[in-house]
Design a protein around this motif. Structure first.
Motif, mmCIF file in Angstrom:
data_model
loop_
_atom_site.group_PDB
_atom_site.id
_atom_site.type_symbol
_atom_site.label_atom_id
_atom_site.label_comp_id
_atom_site.label_asym_id
_atom_site.label_seq_id
_atom_site.Cartn_x
_atom_site.Cartn_y
_atom_site.Cartn_z
ATOM 1 N N ARG A 183 0.811 -1.218 0.000
ATOM 2 C CA ARG A 183 0.000 0.000 0.000
ATOM 3 C C ARG A 183 0.846 1.272 0.000
ATOM 4 N NH1 ARG A 183 -5.271 -1.169 1.801
ATOM 5 N NH2 ARG A 183 -5.741 1.025 1.488
ATOM 6 N N SER A 239 -15.277 17.218 0.110
ATOM 7 C CA SER A 239 -15.552 16.307 -0.989
ATOM 8 C C SER A 239 -15.731 17.098 -2.282
ATOM 9 C CB SER A 239 -16.822 15.492 -0.698
ATOM 10 O OG SER A 239 -17.960 16.342 -0.780
ATOM 11 N N GLN A 240 -15.724 16.355 -3.382
ATOM 12 C CA GLN A 240 -15.881 17.011 -4.687
ATOM 13 C C GLN A 240 -17.192 17.800 -4.755
ATOM 14 O OE1 GLN A 240 -15.951 13.806 -7.536
ATOM 15 N NE2 GLN A 240 -17.226 12.527 -6.216
ATOM 16 N N TYR A 275 -10.118 9.531 -4.665
ATOM 17 C CA TYR A 275 -9.951 8.894 -3.355
ATOM 18 C C TYR A 275 -8.661 9.371 -2.701
ATOM 19 C CZ TYR A 275 -8.892 5.321 0.135
ATOM 20 O OH TYR A 275 -8.557 4.680 1.301
ATOM 21 N N LEU A 298 -13.613 12.136 -2.617
ATOM 22 C CA LEU A 298 -14.831 11.336 -2.821
ATOM 23 C C LEU A 298 -15.869 11.697 -1.757
ATOM 24 C CD1 LEU A 298 -13.566 7.710 -3.648
ATOM 25 C CD2 LEU A 298 -14.650 9.349 -5.216
ATOM 26 N N GLU A 338 -19.245 7.105 -1.418
ATOM 27 C CA GLU A 338 -18.319 6.578 -2.430
ATOM 28 C C GLU A 338 -16.983 6.194 -1.791
ATOM 29 O OE1 GLU A 338 -18.730 8.541 -6.707
ATOM 30 O OE2 GLU A 338 -18.680 10.101 -5.120
ATOM 31 N N GLN A 393 -13.133 2.235 -0.335
ATOM 32 C CA GLN A 393 -12.237 1.695 0.711
ATOM 33 C C GLN A 393 -12.460 0.198 0.859
ATOM 34 O OE1 GLN A 393 -9.927 3.606 2.844
ATOM 35 N NE2 GLN A 393 -9.253 1.462 2.981
ATOM 36 N N LEU A 413 -10.797 -1.638 -1.961
ATOM 37 C CA LEU A 413 -9.349 -1.761 -1.787
ATOM 38 C C LEU A 413 -9.001 -2.813 -0.745
ATOM 39 C CD1 LEU A 413 -8.282 2.013 -1.772
ATOM 40 C CD2 LEU A 413 -7.962 0.370 -3.637
ATOM 41 N N ASP A 414 -9.744 -2.826 0.339
ATOM 42 C CA ASP A 414 -9.427 -3.725 1.455
ATOM 43 C C ASP A 414 -9.807 -5.170 1.167
ATOM 44 O OD1 ASP A 414 -8.452 -1.598 2.877
ATOM 45 O OD2 ASP A 414 -10.292 -1.271 4.029
ATOM 46 N N ARG A 442 -5.210 -0.403 -6.477
ATOM 47 C CA ARG A 442 -4.229 -0.098 -5.425
ATOM 48 C C ARG A 442 -3.025 0.635 -6.007
ATOM 49 N NH1 ARG A 442 -3.415 -4.808 -0.874
ATOM 50 N NH2 ARG A 442 -5.443 -4.554 0.152
#
Lengths: 173, 264
Positions: free
Chosen positions: A56, A136-137, B17, B22, B26, B31, B34-35, B43
């Motif tokens: 990550r 946020s956007q 993100y 976001l 969303e 998240q 990804l997890d 990723r």
């Protein structure tokens, strides 16, 4: 760190406390709040070191993700001090030669500065509102009175510019 | 769902993100992707974008926190490490009870109750057995007397009350080979505490020899088992006198005999 060695935490803190504190302070705006959050950031990193996933990103990237999340959460929790304090963008920058942060020592600060100077103002503002203000956007679009699609495009194009510009430096963080 | 290749849409979502742009629903869904989906494509995009976004921090005026932050953090970490080491040490020393300290305490309490009850029961049993031993010893004496009475080697000496105790009677079962006297006394009133009865071997020649100092029960009876000393021979009689408490070396009574019996 993963074995809960306090000395490892000290080393980690000595290496990254300034960059993490700078990010946290930029978000929460007051030193007192920022120091409280910073302590929690390193404590969380130490507690969760066993779950750190190298796929990550680098440790500093992982730490800054924690720092930003913590700071944004703190900001959203309604700190009066943060609400009443404007961030001082003109505060003096400490001399690079005093810094122990690895990317500063590598002269990457100059590279990033160059990349950001080439970034269009609307893109930089949108990125900073998202990253530092936790907006946020949708919130950014509303605040700037711009269509949501325009905001998405600004954020995307600004980020792609930074990624491309910083590519030669092998992702400094 | 894992993505096989990058699309503009996926790239945009990863960038938004990473920038923190976001909307909450969303962001939460991405998240999770990804997890849980472990999507390498997304990723990778997030990793590159996060690095770029974090580079914004580099351009900020570098700030240094006060020393107290580190001091508090390290004190907290040292305390946590110490607690962790103590806990690990304790768990290593008693692995079988890692989940149940309270269970050990409860077991100890139960055992304490059991031991307490057991001890109390044992004490009662010991006392009961002691009483039984006394009863058996008394019974054994009686049985020995009975055996002696019916043995052909036993001489029976009848003693009769004298003076103030004419109703008294006694029998001596003399086991000559065994050199023992088994004596049974009846109807002889007990004497006061400053007095005792004393049984004498009365030889044909010489002074009487003390056989036993005793007192009778409230019913006037007594059972005595007396060894006959080697030097006691050629007896002519057996006599009981009243003597000062503890007995005398020679009969001191001036009131005569309480019991007297001739030996054939």
């Amino acid at each position: 760190m993963a074995s809960q060695d306090a000395r490892a935490l000290e080393t980690f803190y000595d290496r990254y406390n300034r960059v993490a504190f700078t990010l946290v302070l930029r978000i929460v705006r007051t030193r007192e709040d920022a120091e409280d959050v910073l302590s929690d950031v390193f404590w969380q990193a130490w507690q969760q070191a066993g779950r750190y996933d190298t796929s990550r990103g680098k440790p500093i990237a992982w730490l800054l993700t924690i720092a930003r999340t913590r700071a944004i959460d703190y900001l959203r929790s309604g700190s009066k001090r943060a609400a009443e304090t404007e961030f001082d963008a003109n505060a003096p920058v400490e001399p690079a030669e005093r810094s122990t942060d690895p990317f500063v020592l590598a002269g990457l600060q100059h590279a990033v500065k160059t990349c950001l100077e080439k970034l269009a103002e609307p893109q930089r503002v949108a990125l900073e509102m998202a990253y530092f203000e936790g907006m946020s956007q949708t919130e950014i679009a509303s605040a700037l009175n711009q269509p949501l699609g325009t905001m998405k495009d600004r954020i995307r194009s600004g980020m792609m510019h930074l990624r491309k510009c910083l590519k030669p430096y092998e992702a400094p963080l | 769902m894992r993505h096989q290749q990058l699309t503009d849409e996926l790239q945009e979502k990863a960038i938004l993100y990473a920038a923190g742009a976001l909307d909450e629903d969303e962001r939460r869904e991405y998240q999770r992707h990804l997890d849980e989906d472990n999507c390498a494509v997304c990723r990778g995009e997030v990793r590159e974008s996060e690095a770029a976004a974090q580079s914004l921090t580099i351009m900020l005026p570098m700030q240094t926190p006060s020393e107290s932050v580190k001091r508090r953090l390290m004190e907290r970490a040292e305390a946590s490490s110490l607690t962790g080491r103590r806990r690990q040490s304790a768990e290593r020393s008693r692995p079988a009870f890692a989940w149940g300290g309270w269970l050990a305490a409860a077991a100890a309490a139960v055992l304490a109750v059991v031991f307490f009850n057991t001890n109390a029961g044992l004490r009662e049993e010991v006392e009961s057995l002691n009483r039984r031993v006394v009863e058996l010893e008394s019974e054994m004496t009686t049985q020995r007397n009975l055996v002696a009475m019916y043995s052909r080697a036993t001489t029976v000496i009848n003693l009769v009350g004298q003076g103030s105790t004419p109703q008294a009677r006694a029998k001596i079962y003399w086991d000559e080979p065994g050199r023992r006297w088994n004596v049974s006394v009846e109807n002889l009133p007990a004497v006061p505490n400053d007095r005792d009865y004393q049984l004498w071997f009365v030889p044909r020649t010489g002074n009487p020899v003390s056989a036993r100092v005793f007192n009778t029960s409230a019913t006037g009876s007594a059972m005595l088992d007396i060894p006959v000393p080697p030097g006691v021979t050629a007896l002519m009689a057996a006599a009981v006198t009243v003597e000062p408490a503890g007995g005398s070396s020679l009969p001191t009574t001036t009131n005569g005999f309480a019991l007297l019996g001739a030996i054939p």
